[in-house]
Structure formats: structure tokens, C-alpha cells
Design an enzyme around this catalytic site. Structure first.
Site, PDB file in Angstrom:
ATOM      1  N   ILE A  24       0.863  -1.176   0.000  1.00 13.31           N
ATOM      2  CA  ILE A  24       0.000   0.000   0.000  1.00 13.31           C
ATOM      3  C   ILE A  24       0.904   1.233   0.000  1.00 13.31           C
ATOM      4  CG2 ILE A  24      -2.006  -1.078   1.082  1.00 13.31           C
ATOM      5  CD1 ILE A  24      -1.159  -0.045   3.746  1.00 13.31           C
ATOM      6  N   ASP A  25       0.348   2.366  -0.393  1.00 17.83           N
ATOM      7  CA  ASP A  25       1.144   3.583  -0.541  1.00 17.83           C
ATOM      8  C   ASP A  25       1.718   4.054   0.786  1.00 17.83           C
ATOM      9  OD1 ASP A  25       0.481   3.591  -3.226  1.00 17.83           O
ATOM     10  OD2 ASP A  25      -1.204   4.985  -2.959  1.00 17.83           O
ATOM     11  N   LYS A  26       2.788   4.829   0.686  1.00 14.45           N
ATOM     12  CA  LYS A  26       3.479   5.363   1.862  1.00 14.45           C
ATOM     13  C   LYS A  26       2.508   6.042   2.827  1.00 14.45           C
ATOM     14  CE  LYS A  26       6.731   9.031   3.168  1.00 14.45           C
ATOM     15  NZ  LYS A  26       7.632  10.103   2.683  1.00 14.45           N
TER      16      LYS A  26
END
Length: 344
Positions: free
Chosen positions: A152-154
Site C-alpha cells: 500500500i502507498d506510503k
């Protein structure tokens, strides 16, 4: 500049990427195909590299207008060696909500990058995993990312499943490939979707203008197949809380699909949600929104639930997580605004 074949310098080149074209891939120019898969590379640079022979298909140099076919083996060479894939273990805290001999479920905090990459070689989830666990498996062609089957994104918080055994790695990877993993995200978006629930079935891929951004290709001429199901949980006059279920798992899928729908994520700077898109012109309202932005200084997206068949027992398992404090606080702010603030 001579091509590597013409200058007989093949031995001085290093393989950086090896891509096998998906069996469902339609005919597409190789420069466009690679733009969707290689971050931070412009189309001009790609075309020049193809012309110079740094890109080969099935072992042969091709032209930029070559159209990739199903099963093609694409190899990209560069003069400098690739960065060492060795992951440096770091003693970073992990929020583990479940663990057995084959897998663990981690609740990732917003701000933590999942795996080492350009500009983020340390402080990642993978660095922490390398410290806490030994000999995690790796997926083929995914060196330097032990245990990972998805990401998942930062600045997205929430649940990730990590494989601890080869059996778990292959079993989970197949479920992701077959789209049988249940993944529910909570998203705070600008506006009120109409209808309140539905399905976004639109191709997405990297923008031709900004490689950091994923955009929709509604005509299907580019990008990759992507499906997001959404449902409105609650509206707060100018923003709405949505529940999103991923059928596919493309880069920035929810962020790009909701932007395409006209309802960007609240405070998503990359997709235009860090501006006031709905509401009044009153100074008090503007100040209220800015206060909300300061509370959740990231896109308001949380991977809340994760469900799959356990790779060893075959039993369906489901995991849930609470919304993080910043997300809960900003929802409470909007709830109070709707219930108590009188606009003048």
C-alpha cells in the site's frame, strides 16, 4: 552513440529489468507499454534507449514502434549495475495484529514506505521485517522484497499480509492473481457521490505528463484493467466517507479512480484533494478545512479489512483494523461541523 550490439559492449551492460508480457495483454507499442511499468522514465528517454538497443524483446533489439505480444520476454539493460538488493535490517516497530508459522498481518502506519526503492532505501517496512524475521521468502523477480505479496502507498495506513513460508507466498500470490482476496478501504472524499454506491471499471496507468500520477483511460486505449467497488457510509455535507473494495490491485487504484469519479481523496496532494473543492466561501469554513488538513496531513485512505483463504488450512480468515487516530479525529471534526455549525 553506438548501440551496444554495434560497439560490441554487451558484456559491459547490466540487466535491470526483466518483464514477461501478460497473457491477456493487447497489442501495444513497446514504449507505451514500458511507460506504464517503469517509474520516473520519460517517453523520450525510453524511445532513445530502445533505439540504442538497451531494450530487447526475446533477445532481439526492436524499434520503439514494436508492438508487444502476449508472452514476450522484455529485458532492459543499462551501463551501470543495478543497486544491491540486500536489505539492511533495522530495528523499527511493527504493529502485528496476527501471526502464525506461515504469515503475519501488519497494520502499517501512514508515512512508512513498504519496501526500499529510489529515495527510500531505509526506514521501510521491509527493513523492519528483515530485523524481526529471518529467511522470509521472496516472489520470483521481486528480489529485495522478502515476505511481500502486495503493498500500500506510503501515506496510506492499514493492513498488509506478509508471507513467512514459501507455501504461504505461493498460495497468497495466486489469490491476489485470481482476485479472490477481500480488501476493504475507508476513504474520505470531497463531495457526495451520486449514485451513492457503484463500480468503477476503468483502465488506469501512469500519466504521460507526470510519471508520479496514475490516471484513467476510459476508452481503454492504454493502462491496465482496474475495478473498484464503492459504497457511501456517511456524508458530511461537503465530504463523504466511502467504503471501497478492490477487485484488482493497481498502483494508486483507489486514488485514481475516485479522482476520475470527480471525488478526490481528502488532502490527497498528488490528486488535487489538498484544496477546498466543496463548501462555502466563508473564512470560518476555510479555516476549519485547513485545520482538518493539519490533523490528517496525508490522503485520507485506510486499508481497513483483509480476507483470504489461509494458505495452509484453507479456512477463510478475516482481519479488521480500527481507523488510525488522525482519521478518526478528522471524521469527528466533520461530524461536529455538520451537527453544530450554522453557516452564515
Amino acid at each position: 552513440m553506438q548501440s551496444p550490439d554495434e560497439s560490441n559492449q554487451e558484456e559491459e551492460l547490466f540487466e535491470h529489468h526483466h518483464i514477461t508480457v501478460d497473457p491477456k495483454q493487447t497489442l501495444l507499442r513497446i514504449d507505451k507499454f514500458l511507460m506504464d511499468r517503469l517509474p520516473n522514465v520519460t517517453r523520450n528517454k525510453l524511445q532513445e534507449g530502445i533505439k540504442q538497443g538497451f531494450v530487447k524483446v526475446n533477445g532481439q533489439v526492436v524499434k520503439p514502434n514494436y508492438k508487444v505480444h502476449q508472452g514476450d520476454e522484455i529485458t532492459i539493460f543499462l551501463p551501470e549495475p543495478p543497486r544491491d538488493d540486500e536489505v539492511v535490517p533495522e530495528n523499527l516497530p511493527l504493529k502485528i495484529i496476527y501471526e502464525d508459522d506461515h504469515l503475519l498481518i501488519v497494520n502499517k502506519s501512514a508515512g512508512m514506505v513498504v519496501h526500499p526503492a529510489y529515495q527510500n532505501w531505509s526506514g521501510t517496512l521491509v527493513n523492519a521485517l528483515a530485523w524481526h524475521f529471518q529467511n522470509l521468502p521472496e516472489m520470483p523477480n521481486n528480489h529485495g522484497r522478502p515476505g511481500l505479496v502486495h503493498r500500500i502507498d506510503k501515506d496510506t495506513s492499514g493492513l498488509l499480509v506478509i508471507a513467512k513460508s514459501e507455501k504461504a507466498m505461493s498460495g497468497l500470490a495466486k489469490q491476489f492473481f485470481d482476485h479472490t482476496i477481500d480488501r476493504t478501504y475507508y476513504a474520505l472524499v470531497w463531495g457526495e457521490p451520486e449514485p451513492k454506491s457503484g463500480t468503477i471499471n476503468v483502465n488506469i496507468g501512469r500519466s504521460l505528463k507526470d510519471r508520479r500520477v496514475t490516471v484513467a483511460f476510459p476508452n481503454g486505449e492504454m493502462g491496465r484493467h482496474a475495478i473498484t467497488h464503492f459504497e457511501t457510509v456517511r456524508t458530511f455535507r461537503y465530504v463523504s466517507l466511502l467504503k471501497c473494495n478492490l477487485e484488482t490491485g493497481r498502483t494508486h487504484q483507489i486514488r485514481a479512480h475516485l479522482k476520475y469519479l470527480g471525488h478526490p481523496l481528502f488532502n490527497d496532494a498528488l490528486y488535487g484533494g489538498d484544496r477546498i473543492l466543496k463548501g462555502t466561501i466563508f473564512t470560518k469554513y476555510k479555516q476549519f478545512v485547513q485545520n482538518c488538513f493539519s490533523i490528517i496531513p496525508r490522503q485520507a485512505l485506510h486499508a481497513k479489512t483483509l480476507g483470504f483463504d489461509h494458505p495452509t488450512t484453507g479456512k477463510r480468515v478475516q482481519f479488521d483494523s480500527e481507523l488510525p487516530p488522525d482519521f478518526k479525529e478528522v471524521l469527528a471534526k466533520w461530524e461536529h461541523y455538520v451537527d453544530h455549525v450554522r453557516e452564515e
